[in-house]
Each structure stands twice: as C-alpha cells, then as structure tokens.
Design an enzyme around this catalytic site. Structure first.
Site, PDB file in Angstrom:
ATOM      1  CB  CYS A   1      -1.891   4.613   4.620  1.00  0.00           C
ATOM      2  SG  CYS A   1      -3.362   3.985   3.802  1.00  0.00           S
ATOM      3  CB  SER A   2      -0.195   0.588   6.739  1.00  0.00           C
ATOM      4  OG  SER A   2      -1.144   1.188   7.602  1.00  0.00           O
ATOM      5  CB  CYS A   3      -4.618  -0.626   2.597  1.00  0.00           C
ATOM      6  SG  CYS A   3      -5.293   1.039   2.655  1.00  0.00           S
TER       7      CYS A   3
ATOM      8  CB  CYS B   1      -0.899   0.023   1.237  1.00  0.00           C
ATOM      9  SG  CYS B   1      -1.805   1.584   1.398  1.00  0.00           S
TER      10      CYS B   1
END
Lengths: 329, 102
Positions: A236-238, A233
């Site tokens: 962000c940090s999906c 991602c």
C-alpha cells in the site's frame, strides 16, 4: 514469482512496470480533506487501518484505475456502509446536501463569502484562499462530495469531530514534514543522540519533545560506506507520516511499489543515485507495523555548520533513501 | 503454535535463526506479499507482539496477538535472475504464523 501466491491487485512487489515519474504532484484541497477524514477515522479507532486496506483491495481491477486519494476515500465510504455506521439512503441525502451547499462554478473560483459549510457542526464562512482548483481547473472531483457527506454523518454520530479532520490537515501540511529533517540534523551534530536514535528511534524522537501520534514503531537505518538503505511499501503506502508528512506521488505509484524490491539499483539510477557495486543495497519493504527513517551520512564540507543550516540541505528523498545529500565542496 | 487475544506470546525465533516464509495461499487481507512466500532467509530481529492484521481487517472482536519479525533475504534467493550484486539484500516484516524453522 509464483503468480498463484499473489493476493490481489495491490500485491505488486516484483512486477515489471514503467519508469518512475520522480516528480511529486503534491495534493489538492480535496485530497487533503479526504485524507484528513480517513486519518481522523482511523486515529479515533472508528475503523482500523487494516479494514480500510481490505476495503481498497476489494476494488479488484478498479484498484489501479482510481487515483490514490479517490481509492482510499471510496474505500472508507464502503467500509462505513458495511459497518452500518450510516445507511445508503443517509449517505445519498448527505451527499446531495453537500453538493447543494457547494455550488462551485466549473471554471471560476467561487466567491468565498457565498459559500458556507459545516465545521464542527456550525456554519462556517470561507475566506480567501480557502479553495483552490484542482490541476484540471474543474473544481472538486465527485468523490469529494462523498467525503463531505461521510464527514458530516460521522460528526453527527459523535464518531469524529470536524476539528479532528482539520487538525490532521494542518499537521500534514505544516508539522509532520519538518520533523524527520530536524531529527536527522540533530543526529548529525550530536553523536550520543545518533547512537540513541539507531538503538531506539521511537524513544529518541519522543525525548526530543516530538509527540508521535502514530501507533507504529520506528526504526532508524544509518547509511554507511558499506550499506545503502531504501524504503518501499509494496502492499500500500506505509510511510513514517508523523516524521515526513504525506508520501510523495511516486512512493504510492505502481511503478515504485512494483520495482524497488527486484531492481533497486535501476530505480535508484532513475532518481540520479548511483550506488557502487561494492556497496550493498538493502531494500526495506515496510509492509507491517514498523516504519523506517533512513539516516543519511553527513555530507563532507559541512563540519562547522549549525543544526539549522544542516536542516536546509536535508530533503525527504534522503530520508526514504532514494537520494543522497551532496558533499559541499 | 496457537495464539490468543489476551496472552503476550513468547517469540519462537531469535535473530540469526534461519526461517522459511510459508508458501500458502491466503484469503482476504494479509501483510505477507506473494513474492516473499516460500523464500528462505534469516531473522534480523524480533519486533514485538502485534494484533493479527488478517483479523483486524474484518473487525474481529478479539484478534490474536502474534510475534512479528524483521527477516533478511539475499536478493539472489528472492529473485533468481536478480541483476544487482551478490550481497544485495531485502528486509521485510513477517508475522510468526507465516514462518517455518529451516
């Protein structure tokens, strides 16, 4: 890339960056609590995930200077203030109270019996192992007290309960990390399920009896001799948290987020994974509403293994696509 | 194309359609990374309709509902100096208001 189109400090896809530290630092108690509050707030729809993301993105140059959980924790604090869920003054008082109630010596661990704080509005005595020092052995970081204060203020306003927070911590520790592995072990032993999983992952997983708390859709990508899939991602940090637990440190790092989209083979090599030139590498930027589960190929030599035995050789890294389970010969 | 907060829109694109990600600037929160803007690829699949994250991020009371697609790009198209093989690809989710037909 046209630098003018870059949205902000978080929009790192395509940047050149450092080699990836492929170890996973895990999480401290403070980070788990902070994460639990944030997830509870978004699960209860008090604040949307996109509001929290925008709040973090607004840190500008500070964005990558702060560690991940501090950045996301303080983003929640700022957004609560913007939404006027409580005032600066109320936050200050609640923070002071949290600090007063939590007198951790700088070096020694506290005597658990001497510490109380609020769980679901009731005083709660701590037990052995309730606390741990952070890596530096210095007790909680400053933002932890902001998070204790935010939790208290939101509980007082009936927006979340402390039980919501504790349940999220428990699920992330013990429930979520085992699910994706169970799904893959089943797909390796049940070809009908495998086809269902690839066609309609979310329903296949729900039909296994797993309750997916996440709003997101899930797509399963099967590894094959023709195509190697991997997930990142860049914004962000999906990550498919309800199937794999929290993303490892490297998944959230600037290096991984920057580099996977433009030099995936080099990144894979840093994980010890070398993909032949006649295999297509397909990178999935998990940037919006889908979450990805990579289905590795069943290793050779495991043909007569049970589902339970297979589960023992499946790791999170296989399900993100940075590593491949080894043949057992 | 305009979108509404109530109506489920009919997707304008289908799998294999050629599309170009619009190379415009954006303010605030957006899920279309800078690196993919302006690039030409194909629709891999239609993913369903979702609330506009750009409006969700500012707690808009009635966010529009917009079709979302997974789009596939050749890495050579995204990065002219790409060092991997010719057939390597990248897939990413793009909301319809960020796509033009080619």
């Amino acid at each position: 890339m046209d630098q003018d189109l870059k949205m902000g400090p978080h929009d790192v896809g395509g940047e050149f960056s450092d080699p990836i530290d492929t170890s996973d630092g895990g999480m401290t108690h403070w980070e788990k609590f902070s994460n639990g509050v944030r997830i509870a707030v978004s699960a209860r729809k008090v604040i949307t995930l996109d509001e929290l993301r925008l709040s973090a993105e607004s840190f500008g140059d500070e964005y990558f200077k702060m560690p991940y959980f501090e950045r996301n924790g303080l983003a929640l604090v700022h957004r609560c203030l913007e939404r006027k869920l409580f005032t600066e003054e109320e936050l200050k008082l609640a923070r002071a109270q949290a600090e007063k109630e939590f007198e951790v010596p700088l070096i020694d661990l506290p005597n658990p019996e001497s510490i109380t704080h609020l769980h679901d509005g009731e005083e709660h005595h701590h037990h052995d192992n309730d606390f741990q020092e952070d890596e530096a052995g210095e007790g909680p970081p400053s933002y932890y007290f902001d998070m204790l204060a935010v939790a208290k203020l939101l509980v007082d306003r009936d927006l979340i309960t402390m039980q919501n927070v504790l349940q999220k911590i428990e699920q992330f520790d013990n429930v979520f990390p085992t699910r994706g592995i169970a799904v893959v072990a089943k797909a390796w032993t049940d070809s009908e399920f495998r086809e269902y999983l690839i066609r309609d992952a979310k329903n296949a997983i729900i039909d296994m009896g797993l309750k997916l708390e996440s709003f997101a859709e899930i797509i399963c990508m099967p590894q094959s001799d023709q195509t190697h899939h991997m997930v990142v991602c860049t914004l962000c940090s999906c990550y498919p948290r309800s199937l794999l637990g929290m993303p490892p440190s490297w998944y959230k790092s600037r290096s991984y987020r920057s580099r996977v989209v433009h030099e995936p083979r080099k990144v894979l090599a840093e994980f010890g994974t070398n993909i032949p030139d006649d295999v297509e590498v397909r990178v999935h930027d998990s940037n919006a509403d889908m979450r990805y589960l990579i289905l590795p190929q069943r290793p050779k030599g495991t043909e007569d293994w049970t589902e339970a035995n297979l589960a023992n050789i499946i790791s999170r890294d296989h399900l993100v696509g940075v590593r491949i389970p080894e043949n057992v010969i | 194309m305009s979108y509404s907060p109530e109506l489920e829109p009919t997707p304008q694109f289908a799998a294999t359609d050629q599309v170009q990600v619009i190379a415009r600037h954006s303010e605030g929160h957006c899920r279309t990374p800078g690196y993919i803007r302006g690039k030409v690829g194909i629709v891999e699949r239609y993913c369903g309709n979702f609330k506009n994250p750009e409006q969700l991020a500012v707690a808009h009371p009635a966010p529009e509902i917009i079709p979302l697609y997974r789009c596939r790009f050749l890495q050579k198209e995204v990065w002219p100096d790409y060092k991997g093989t010719e057939t390597d690809t990248l897939e990413i989710e793009i909301y319809e208001h960020w796509l033009d037909p080619v």
